[in-house]
Design an enzyme around this catalytic site. Structure first.
Site, PDB file in Angstrom:
ATOM      1  N   PRO A 139      -4.856  -4.468  10.978  1.00 56.80           N
ATOM      2  CG  PRO A 139      -5.865  -4.004   8.923  1.00 56.80           C
ATOM      3  CD  PRO A 139      -4.776  -3.527   9.854  1.00 56.80           C
ATOM      4  CD  GLU A 186      -4.552   0.346   9.548  1.00 57.94           C
ATOM      5  OE1 GLU A 186      -3.842  -0.649   9.784  1.00 57.94           O
ATOM      6  OE2 GLU A 186      -4.365   1.103   8.563  1.00 57.94           O
ATOM      7  CG  HIS A 260      -5.819   0.564   1.250  1.00 57.15           C
ATOM      8  ND1 HIS A 260      -5.412   1.294   2.329  1.00 57.15           N
ATOM      9  CD2 HIS A 260      -5.502  -0.727   1.546  1.00 57.15           C
ATOM     10  CE1 HIS A 260      -4.874   0.498   3.250  1.00 57.15           C
ATOM     11  NE2 HIS A 260      -4.915  -0.733   2.785  1.00 57.15           N
ATOM     12  CD  GLU A 285      -2.759   4.731   9.668  1.00 58.26           C
ATOM     13  OE1 GLU A 285      -2.210   3.966   8.838  1.00 58.26           O
ATOM     14  OE2 GLU A 285      -2.899   4.447  10.869  1.00 58.26           O
ATOM     15  CG  ASP A 296      15.882   3.405   7.638  1.00 59.57           C
ATOM     16  OD1 ASP A 296      15.770   2.611   6.677  1.00 59.57           O
ATOM     17  OD2 ASP A 296      15.162   3.357   8.645  1.00 59.57           O
ATOM     18  CG  ASN A 300      11.989   2.139   2.812  1.00 67.38           C
ATOM     19  OD1 ASN A 300      12.234   2.014   4.015  1.00 67.38           O
ATOM     20  ND2 ASN A 300      12.553   3.050   2.050  1.00 67.38           N
ATOM     21  CB  SER A 389      11.896   4.373   9.151  1.00 65.50           C
ATOM     22  OG  SER A 389      10.798   4.852   8.402  1.00 65.50           O
TER      23      SER A 389
HETATM   24 CA    CA Z   1      13.981   2.125   5.388  1.00 69.83          CA
END
Ligand code: CA
Length: 655
Positions: A139, A186, A260, A285, A296, A300, A389
């Site tokens: 979006p 989307e 959502h 999704e 990582d 996040n 990520s």
């Molecule tokens: Ca991460």
């Protein structure tokens, strides 16, 4: 001889096929994962998994391990756990002029083909997700591919048709089983750089649909939107699709439980569209965090600090229950619901060493969400925040690639895997104590059980932690506890309680003359006396008490609050004021007992934002009637006196 060869060939062929089939043994039980049975799941209900970043991950050295700890092909692990469709995003040209990948898996058509083949190999069909962009489409952005950027809409539509047709033909040539093809990702009001519905649907989407029907007539055609909590927008999308007569089968949505809206709203909106337009619907999704930790070195989207609505704990069981509820909603509470697809369930860390180590891999293989090379295409977002990520804590694999028990939910939900109900997570407790009061710790606290019910459980608090707490001083403490062998945490705050109600006038509407809980007595004729909402003029919050009068009218008023049920002891009262243009006046804060002023502190108004604070300490016997207030009396200079009153405080200071 010929005959023998043929027989051998047949036997070999039989072995290959049967071997491949017998290779896939569905997970059928779990010792630790509670899975409630989901009724009415059709045999072809879609349990999808998006793993678009997988090839870049593997190139970065990531390997996956099955439940026996054996290094295994990710696709085999997914198939063994009930996944029957693999969703793959497709970007037109996710590379810069020098051939450096933008990242996010560098998902071009070659990558998509390779992923689809491996999915098919284990009996899973492909869901193709054309973004019609060179990088992420959502979006927030729907940028046209570089090659189409300056094309007029008719030519862009032809280019999109040709691209879709040629791409799908490559899948067809390789005999790839494709269950569904998505027109855009989307597409909330934009697609491939177009933001007018006629261009989006009539020109672009229609041409995509035409190409899909030509090459894969049996595949379902899906449209995909985000933010189902915005019901009106969804109904508008569906009506626009109908108005321009788009040939499609599935109205799909993203549904991330944090953002959502409710599941009830989700089923309501989708059912409405399914019914009105005769379409199939699905969640394209979804995902949920199994831990709040980042693994990582790239932050996040979800962590303990995220400001999100959280209905499930960030545990493996919580992840399972969140997804089960989405599946149940689509299977049992939504009209024409055909499936649920999990997003990037294997996008784990490429390494456990350091950010530098991981960053080198993200840059080289495109295994992070964006590389620095994406800068030329998406300078505002990817160009600034490129890295790893942001969903590694929402995968079905830990940071080392070991499959998590929660992945079994897809295979187990058809029959259920009912275990004894036991606590899965303990909710944090917050206790605040007024200065000098006794600390009372709860002896039972809320546990979230493995079936996602809530139960009160006994808790034992750490005695050493409790001994550290001094209730005679303002401060914050953490007290550890034990609940049926699980860790509990209580956040204890010793606060200096303000015994005044509505002390900063925040409860009142703008313009209110007599503030809530206060007595306003006027003896003069000021032009303006009221609560004003204006943050820049407030000392605390967004509101304060305002006064102004021209020189013809004297200002003279009191704001006073009577305080009830106050225990005996030492107290401190303060209140602040700022203002100016005073020729003559008398302003003071006061404390009254039995209607007699027992203490006063003078205040001055001098200039804008020069707050003066009164400070009165006094002893209270616990029985007299007590009030605190401010007296304002002045005659103006220049254009008349004015002022702002804010932040009244009455604190207990000890015995
Ligand atoms: Ca991460």
């Amino acid at each position: 001889m010929k005959h023998k060869t043929l027989i051998l060939l047949i036997i070999a062929l039989f072995l290959v096929t049967s071997c491949q089939k017998s290779d896939i043994v569905l997970s059928d039980s779990s010792d630790s994962l509670y899975v409630r049975k989901i009724d009415n799941l059709s045999d072809d209900f879609i349990f999808g998994m998006d793993v678009s970043s997988v090839i870049s991950l593997e190139e970065s050295g990531v390997v996956f391990y099955d439940f026996d700890g054996n290094e295994t092909d990710l696709f085999k692990i997914l198939a063994e756990n009930g996944i029957n469709n693999i969703r793959i995003r497709i970007w037109n040209d996710p590379y810069d002029a020098d051939g450096n990948g933008y990242g996010g898996g560098n998902c071009d058509i070659d990558k998509a083909l390779a992923i689809a083949k491996r999915a098919n190999q284990y009996g899973m069909k492909a869901i193709l997700d054309f973004h019609y962009s060179d990088f992420w489409a959502d979006p927030g952005k729907q940028m046209a591919p570089k090659a189409w950027k300056s094309l007029p809409i008719e030519e862009k539509a032809s280019a999109l048709y040709e691209y879709t047709l040629e791409s799908l033909k490559r899948f067809k040539q390789e005999k790839i089983a494709v269950s569904m093809v998505q027109i855009g990702n989307e597409t909330n009001g934009a697609l491939a750089g177009e933001t007018v519905w006629m261009n989006i649907i009539y020109h672009l989407m229609n041409n995509a649909a035409k190409a899909i029907r030509e090459v894969y007539p049996k595949a379902l055609i899906a449209v995909h939107f985000a933010n189902p909590e915005n019901r009106d927008a969804y109904l508008d999308y569906a009506s626009k699709l109908a108005y321009y007569d788009l040939d499609y089968d599935v109205f799909a949505t993203s549904y991330y439980p944090y953002w959502h809206g409710t599941l009830e709203n989700l089923s309501d909106v989708l059912s409405h569209i399914a019914e009105k337009y005769g379409k199939k619907v699905m969640v394209m999704e979804t995902s949920y965090a199994y831990t709040p930790e980042d693994t990582d070195f790239h932050g996040n989207t979800i962590s303990d600090e995220s400001l999100v609505t959280k209905n499930y704990p960030y545990t493996i069981q919580g992840q399972c229950n969140a997804v089960l509820d989405v599946i149940d909603t689509i299977a049992n509470h939504t009209k024409n619901g055909i499936g649920v697809c999990y997003w990037e369930g294997a996008w784990i860390s490429v390494g456990t060493g350091s950010w530098e180590e991981n960053s080198r891999l993200w840059q080289t293989y495109g295994s992070g969400w964006a590389s620095s090379y994406a800068k030329e295409y998406d300078p505002k977002d990817a160009g600034k925040y490129y890295g790893g990520s942001a969903v590694d804590n929402q995968a079905f694999f830990d940071k080392s690639g070991n499959v998590l028990e929660s992945l079994k939910l897809f295979a187990l939900c058809r029959n259920g895997n009912i275990l004894p109900v036991k606590p899965d997570a303990i909710e944090d407790v917050h206790v605040s104590v007024n200065l000098g009061d006794e600390l009372i710790m709860p002896d039972r606290i809320n546990a979230i059980m493995n079936d996602n019910s809530h139960q009160l459980v006994d808790v034992e608090w750490d005695k050493d932690d409790l001994l550290k707490i001094n209730t005679d001083q303002v401060g914050d403490y953490l007290v550890k506890g034990n609940c049926e062998n699980m860790d509990a945490v209580c956040h204890v705050s010793i606060i200096n309680f303000n015994y005044l109600s509505n002390p900063s006038f925040e409860e009142d509407d703008n313009g209110r003359k007599t503030p809530n809980y206060w007595v306003f007595s006027e003896y003069g004729y000021a032009n303006e006396t009221y609560v004003e909402e204006k943050m820049t003029d407030s000392l605390d919050g967004t509101k304060h008490y305002h006064f102004w009068s021209d020189n013809a009218h004297q200002i003279r008023f009191e704001l006073e609050q009577n305080v009830k049920e106050l225990k005996a002891g030492q107290y401190r009262y303060s209140i602040s004021i700022m203002g100016g243009d005073v020729a003559d006046g008398s302003i003071y804060a006061y404390v009254k007992m039995n209607d007699e002023i027992i203490a006063k502190d003078d205040l001055q108004i001098t200039s804008y934002n020069n707050w003066d604070t009164a400070d009165i300490s006094f002893t209270y016997n616990g029985t007299d009637s007590i009030s605190v207030g401010i007296h304002v009396e002045c005659i103006g200079a220049n254009n008349g006196a004015w002022g702002k009153i804010d932040q009244a405080i009455l604190n207990y200071m000890g015995e």
